[in-house]
Design a protein around this motif. Structure first.
Motif, mmCIF file in Angstrom:
data_model
loop_
_atom_site.group_PDB
_atom_site.id
_atom_site.type_symbol
_atom_site.label_atom_id
_atom_site.label_comp_id
_atom_site.label_asym_id
_atom_site.label_seq_id
_atom_site.Cartn_x
_atom_site.Cartn_y
_atom_site.Cartn_z
ATOM 1 N N HIS A 152 49.451 42.935 46.903
ATOM 2 C CA HIS A 152 47.262 42.756 46.352
ATOM 3 C C HIS A 152 47.113 43.780 47.262
ATOM 4 C CE1 HIS A 152 47.540 38.275 45.562
ATOM 5 N NE2 HIS A 152 49.085 38.657 46.400
ATOM 6 N N ARG A 206 38.536 52.720 41.163
ATOM 7 C CA ARG A 206 38.962 52.093 39.767
ATOM 8 C C ARG A 206 39.910 53.088 38.800
ATOM 9 N NH1 ARG A 206 34.743 49.906 41.798
ATOM 10 N NH2 ARG A 206 34.746 47.054 41.648
ATOM 11 N N CYS A 243 45.513 52.906 40.289
ATOM 12 C CA CYS A 243 46.234 51.566 41.121
ATOM 13 C C CYS A 243 47.709 51.830 40.141
ATOM 14 C CB CYS A 243 46.170 50.310 40.457
ATOM 15 S SG CYS A 243 45.810 49.702 38.475
ATOM 16 N N ILE A 295 51.447 44.752 36.918
ATOM 17 C CA ILE A 295 51.205 44.190 37.063
ATOM 18 C C ILE A 295 50.641 42.732 36.595
ATOM 19 C CG2 ILE A 295 48.170 44.905 36.891
ATOM 20 C CD1 ILE A 295 48.614 47.322 36.730
ATOM 21 N N ASN A 330 48.610 40.627 37.446
ATOM 22 C CA ASN A 330 46.860 39.945 37.397
ATOM 23 C C ASN A 330 45.799 41.330 38.380
ATOM 24 O OD1 ASN A 330 44.493 38.637 37.262
ATOM 25 N ND2 ASN A 330 44.771 37.608 38.999
ATOM 26 N N GLN A 331 44.990 41.773 37.532
ATOM 27 C CA GLN A 331 43.469 42.467 37.838
ATOM 28 C C GLN A 331 42.306 41.738 37.986
ATOM 29 O OE1 GLN A 331 44.213 45.755 35.507
ATOM 30 N NE2 GLN A 331 42.370 46.296 36.521
ATOM 31 N N THR A 332 41.320 41.435 38.827
ATOM 32 C CA THR A 332 40.353 40.743 38.974
ATOM 33 C C THR A 332 39.443 41.617 39.681
ATOM 34 O OG1 THR A 332 41.399 39.626 40.429
ATOM 35 C CG2 THR A 332 41.337 38.540 38.800
ATOM 36 N N GLU A 333 38.303 41.248 39.580
ATOM 37 C CA GLU A 333 37.085 42.059 40.234
ATOM 38 C C GLU A 333 36.803 40.823 41.098
ATOM 39 O OE1 GLU A 333 34.955 45.385 40.429
ATOM 40 O OE2 GLU A 333 36.797 45.783 39.421
ATOM 41 N N GLU A 348 38.306 45.965 43.321
ATOM 42 C CA GLU A 348 38.530 45.704 42.902
ATOM 43 C C GLU A 348 40.455 45.554 43.239
ATOM 44 O OE1 GLU A 348 40.520 48.491 39.267
ATOM 45 O OE2 GLU A 348 41.185 49.735 41.426
ATOM 46 N N HIS A 349 40.933 44.230 42.709
ATOM 47 C CA HIS A 349 42.279 43.596 42.987
ATOM 48 C C HIS A 349 43.260 43.509 42.323
ATOM 49 C CE1 HIS A 349 44.063 39.508 44.577
ATOM 50 N NE2 HIS A 349 44.236 40.445 44.780
ATOM 51 N N ILE A 350 44.608 44.173 41.980
ATOM 52 C CA ILE A 350 45.125 44.528 41.291
ATOM 53 C C ILE A 350 46.227 43.792 41.793
ATOM 54 C CG2 ILE A 350 47.130 46.015 40.453
ATOM 55 C CD1 ILE A 350 44.287 46.169 39.432
ATOM 56 N N TYR A 402 43.510 46.241 46.883
ATOM 57 C CA TYR A 402 41.933 46.668 47.183
ATOM 58 C C TYR A 402 41.904 47.710 47.357
ATOM 59 C CZ TYR A 402 43.333 41.197 47.949
ATOM 60 O OH TYR A 402 44.189 40.077 48.339
#
Length: 472
Positions: free
Chosen positions: A141, A147, A150, A173, A175-178, A187-189, A143
């Motif tokens: 994970h 942005r 990654c 990758i 999953n990619q979320t805010e 930013e969470h990759i 963070y």
């Protein structure tokens, strides 16, 4: 920091030449060189990466991945090799301790910048969290507040895995979320990491048809040794009968005291320490339950934050979490339990005498106590220099003798002087480079003027310092 931009310049110059760098930096509108400990705007780095993609005609993800690989090698060449190698004995431990490395570097970089510029500047490094999966793969994970960067991560982690642990990895990758509930680094990759051991050429061909993921070599060795123990036991008892007694795993060779295989700790039946000694011996610790209610606190933290003497008060009334940037809830803490936690006191809850001082920060680890359903925060004051200690009107005596924070403050004070000297040398070097460049430009102008006024052979003789006879 300038270290990042210097690395990017070195990559372009080394792989594509000085002319490419000059073209790239002119398009980006940035200077030619950067000071290692100087803070530069993120826009400069982003501009350089954007122009690199256009000048080189390469997609951004490939440029960032290549930069990640080169950055790892650049760090090794810059003196961080041993520091990186000692982060962990395997890739999982290495990634798990990346945040701790950033925390250490922030002590030096931030303290040096404060020492030079006299105002605080936080190192805003990304944060990592890693999870093992049952099939041997990992979920990494990532963070960050920046942005689009990654793709640097697979480059760095891949290079470290190959160099330190002799394994090749693949990262994709998944999953990619805010994460809006986070207080920062939204930013969470999520990367899926799978690894394959790197075998010698002959062995690689044999294993190429059956890729393995996250093989733990220690377990393989232990299993092999256990099999050997069983075989020896069978041979010894074969003459006595068919039944074989179970072989108890031996951990320590009593003759030499050397650790042979796995380690099983021994715990006392009851805790041989009284409450008062515990709170004095660990002066900076806090125990709190699922509702964040304080159950216990060390004597030094009680002295600084008197409100903690009232057992049952909520911890989030007196502290905020600075790192990792997550909500102050027990579930968030448990999610990042392997990370270092940094707490900062809330100004409005501090005694009147602290109102004009910088707020105290604590750094430490969280330990969940399942039988008590409570969390132990084992920490130390986060202090970088003697100046920071004095600002908070604290003393070395407030820190436990066993706490390495004492040594860190004193050693960092010496390191700051060395870093300041290094900064001065870098600035002088840059000034000389600029002067040399201007001198070369003036020299060219003088030569052009000389050739315009005199015949070429006369001008050449004058340049060589020869005497020229007057002629018609």
């Amino acid at each position: 920091y300038g270290f990042i931009n210097t690395c990017l310049k070195s990559l372009v110059v080394e792989k594509y030449g000085e002319e490419t760098w000059e073209k790239l930096r002119l398009q980006a509108g940035v200077q030619d060189s950067f000071l290692t400990f100087e803070v530069y705007k993120d826009e400069i780095t982003m501009q350089l990466i954007d122009k690199a993609c256009k000048v080189l005609g390469v997609p951004a993800d490939m440029v960032l991945r290549e930069f990640g690989k080169y950055f790892f090698e650049f760090c090794k060449r810059s003196g961080y090799d041993h520091m990186l190698r000692t982060l962990g004995g395997n890739l999982y431990e290495f990634i798990e301790n990346l945040d701790a490395l950033h925390s250490y570097l922030s002590l030096s970089y931030q303290a040096s910048f404060d020492f030079i510029c006299f105002f605080p500047q936080k190192m805003n490094a990304p944060s990592f969290r890693v999870e093992k999966n049952e099939d041997g793969s990992m979920h990494l994970h990532y963070y960050s507040d920046r942005r689009g960067l990654c793709h640097i991560v697979p480059g760095i982690i891949g290079a470290a895995a190959l160099d330190f642990f002799n394994i090749e990895i693949s990262m994709k990758i998944v999953n990619q979320t805010e994460e809006e509930e986070r207080t920062g680094k939204k930013e969470h990759i999520v990367f899926l990491v799978t690894q394959n051991p790197v075998f010698p050429y002959k062995e690689r061909n044999e294993f190429s048809s059956s890729p393995q993921c996250l093989v733990d070599s220690e377990k393989q060795i232990e299993n092999q040794l256990n099999k050997e123990d069983l075989e020896k036991a069978k041979n010894k008892t074969g003459d006595r009968g068919n039944s074989v007694c179970p072989v108890k795993k031996i951990h320590i060779c009593l003759a030499t005291g050397k650790l042979l295989r796995g380690f099983d700790p021994v715990y006392p039946k009851s805790l041989w320490i009284d409450t008062k000694t515990f709170c004095n011996g660990l002066p900076f610790h806090i125990v709190f339950d699922k509702e964040l209610k304080v159950k216990q606190a060390g004597v030094s933290i009680q002295k600084i934050v008197p409100g903690l003497q009232t057992m049952g008060i909520c911890l989030d009334q007196y502290f905020r979490i600075i790192h990792p940037e997550v909500p102050f809830t027990i579930s968030s803490i448990q999610k990042f339990i392997n990370s270092q936690f940094v707490f900062q006191t809330r100004r409005e809850m501090m005694p009147e005498s602290w109102k004009q001082r910088p707020m105290l920060e604590l750094r430490g680890q969280m330990m969940w106590m399942e039988p008590l359903q409570c969390m132990l925060y084992l920490c130390s004051p986060l202090l970088r220099t003697l100046h920071e200690l004095e600002e908070r009107q604290m003393h070395i005596a407030d820190i436990a003798p066993h706490d390495v924070t004492r040594d860190l403050i004193l050693l960092n004070q010496q390191r700051l002087a060395e870093m300041e000297l290094s900064n001065q040398l870098e600035r002088k070097k840059e000034e000389l480079r600029i002067l040399s460049k201007h001198l070369e430009e003036e020299k060219k102008k003088t030569e052009a003027l000389l050739y315009a006024m005199l015949p070429q052979h006369v001008a050449n003789q004058l340049k060589e310092g020869k005497r020229v006879e007057a002629g018609e």
